[in-house]
Design an enzyme around this catalytic site. Structure first.
Site, PDB file in Angstrom:
ATOM      1  CE  LYS A  24      -8.288  21.517 -44.683  1.00  0.00           C
ATOM      2  NZ  LYS A  24      -8.638  21.287 -46.088  1.00  0.00           N
ATOM      3  CD  GLU A  80      -0.361  24.351 -42.972  1.00  0.00           C
ATOM      4  OE1 GLU A  80       0.031  25.159 -42.117  1.00  0.00           O
ATOM      5  OE2 GLU A  80      -1.363  23.609 -42.801  1.00  0.00           O
ATOM      6  CB  SER A 122     -14.387  16.840 -45.993  1.00  0.00           C
ATOM      7  OG  SER A 122     -13.994  16.452 -47.290  1.00  0.00           O
TER       8      SER A 122
HETATM    9  C1  LIG Z   1      -8.260  20.025 -46.771  1.00  0.00           C
HETATM   10  C2  LIG Z   1      -9.351  19.140 -47.143  1.00  0.00           C
HETATM   11  C3  LIG Z   1      -9.295  17.761 -46.892  1.00  0.00           C
HETATM   12  C4  LIG Z   1      -8.083  17.065 -46.332  1.00  0.00           C
HETATM   13  O1  LIG Z   1      -7.664  17.489 -45.077  1.00  0.00           O
HETATM   14  P1  LIG Z   1      -7.928  16.647 -43.780  1.00  0.00           P
HETATM   15  O2  LIG Z   1      -7.115  17.312 -42.737  1.00  0.00           O
HETATM   16  O3  LIG Z   1      -7.472  15.250 -44.063  1.00  0.00           O
HETATM   17  O4  LIG Z   1      -9.367  16.690 -43.500  1.00  0.00           O
HETATM   18  C5  LIG Z   1     -10.403  16.994 -47.199  1.00  0.00           C
HETATM   19  N1  LIG Z   1     -11.503  17.543 -47.748  1.00  0.00           N
HETATM   20  C6  LIG Z   1     -11.580  18.855 -48.016  1.00  0.00           C
HETATM   21  C7  LIG Z   1     -12.821  19.392 -48.645  1.00  0.00           C
HETATM   22  C8  LIG Z   1     -10.522  19.699 -47.717  1.00  0.00           C
HETATM   23  O5  LIG Z   1     -10.609  21.003 -47.988  1.00  0.00           O
END
Ligand SMILES: *Cc1c(COP(=O)(O)O)cnc(C)c1O
Length: 392
Positions: free
Chosen positions: A89, A111, A378
């Site tokens: 993020k 948000e 992610s």
């Molecule tokens: C917020 C988040 C997601 C989901 O958000 P996307 O916009 O679909 O990437 C996925 N993995 C992690 C670790 C997150 O913090």
């Protein structure tokens, strides 16, 4: 043809379904962004913070012990979990905050669902000395108290949202309401490739560094392109961040993993593409979970960051044109994935990310021998340990 078009459409999806009061500010944002993305000064400043502050480039790591669990897959992990704040993020919030500074905005709102985007926004706001207020569903505040505390420590105000399902969708409604009222001094940092144009394009641009790096790193290691890309999809920003650089590499198969919650048939899931219909949510046309009367349904996932009834319009487009497949992975399968990665590699993934890992066994059973995969890791799982303790 490259998407989106001038009006922000990805085929039939996307666009700007917003109250009139927001049209001029969206146009201002689009003009600033369009100039900035071509401006060397902006690009250099963004690259500087990604590298020196957030920790890019992230590793593309060959997960040998994870690979040894499968017949046909050789698995590489794109380690976004190693970034400052522990998830992808931050790529986006750094990009948007530099834009906010350019536009002379003094106040940042956002948000958040899992709290990861809230933390990444509070981080960027502290870094640039801007006032920051984060809308968060009361339900999520309970589930993610650690992230709430982190945001407050960095000087952000966390505003509990008690309407609707008290989760991400409701937090986003409130943030949009705030923005309509305070557009002159306020910049709204959206956390995924969702929302009205130009957000899906802008967030994709800021996250696409993931795929550009991964493509280069993979080719250096393997002298070819990967067979598969796999990423979890909430709003879809880590997935689009990985996928976008491979769009024209049609031999690379792309798979987005949605949260199937208690199962796609159960009605309790967050799988907008696998089990939704076309509709409008938060200013954009895309696939979403809705009743036959068009009321937005409550989404469910064990992962707060996937618990969103919509999905970014570009994913609906990828699905429509057949460039990507979307699958559902249940809460249970995600937990299996979480344990598997933790115990084979010593990497505890976020519950969101665990959905992508949880899909690998199904992929393995249909993949050809010697297939290669890049999984977007992610985020790290530290934020979820309280939830995990109750489940595992
Ligand atoms: C917020 C988040 C997601 C989901 O958000 P996307 O916009 O679909 O990437 C996925 N993995 C992690 C670790 C997150 O913090």
């Amino acid at each position: 043809m490259s998407v989106p078009d001038k009006s922000g459409h990805f085929g039939e999806f996307g666009g700007k379904y917003v109250p009139e009061t927001l049209m001029s500010v969206l146009e201002e944002l689009e003009t600033t962004f369009t100039k900035a993305r071509k401006d060397k000064k902006f690009k250099d400043e963004f690259a500087y913070y990604l590298k020196e502050y957030a920790g890019r480039p992230t590793n593309l790591y060959l997960a040998k012990r994870l690979t040894s669990q499968f017949k046909n897959l050789k698995i590489y992990l794109k380690r976004e979990d190693l970034l400052h704040t522990g998830a992808h993020k931050i790529n986006n919030t750094l990009g948007q905050i530099i834009l906010a500074k350019r536009m002379g905005k003094k106040r940042i709102i956002a948000e958040t669902g899992a709290g990861q985007h809230g933390v990444a926004t509070a981080t960027a706001a502290a870094l640039f000395g801007l006032q920051c207020e984060i809308y968060m569903g009361a339900e999520d505040i309970n589930r993610q108290s650690l992230n709430v505390f982190r945001m407050k420590l960095m000087g952000a105000k966390v505003i509990p949202v008690t309407s609707g399902s008290k989760t991400l969708k409701d937090a986003m409604n409130e943030a949009i309401r705030d923005w309509v009222t305070n557009v002159r001094n306020t910049f709204y940092i959206i956390g995924s490739v969702a929302g009205p144009h130009p957000y899906p394009l802008m967030v994709r641009e800021f996250q696409s560094v993931i795929g550009r790096e991964a493509r280069r790193q993979f080719r250096a290691k393997e002298k070819r392109l990967p067979s598969y890309l796999v990423a979890c999809v909430g709003g879809g920003s880590n997935a689009m961040g990985l996928f976008h650089a491979f769009f024209n590499d049609t031999q690379v198969k792309i798979i987005g993993v949605e949260a199937a919650g208690h199962g796609l048939q159960s009605g309790e899931h967050s799988a907008a593409i696998c089990a939704g219909q076309t509709g409008v949510l938060h200013g954009s046309k895309s696939q979403l979970l809705q009743t036959s009367e068009g009321q937005v349904k409550i989404a469910h996932s064990i992962a707060a960051g996937l618990d969103y009834p919509g999905v970014g319009p570009e994913h609906s487009y990828y699905k429509k044109i057949g460039r990507a497949d979307y699958v559902g992975v249940t809460d249970k399968e995600a937990i299996i994935g979480l344990k598997l990665l933790s115990q084979t590699e010593g990497i505890i993934p976020a519950l969101e990310t665990s959905h992508a890992i949880g899909y690998l066994s199904r992929l393995d059973s249909k993949a050809k021998k010697n297939s290669t995969v890049i999984v977007c890791l992610s985020g790290r799982g530290d934020k979820d340990v309280n939830t995990m303790k109750e489940l595992i």
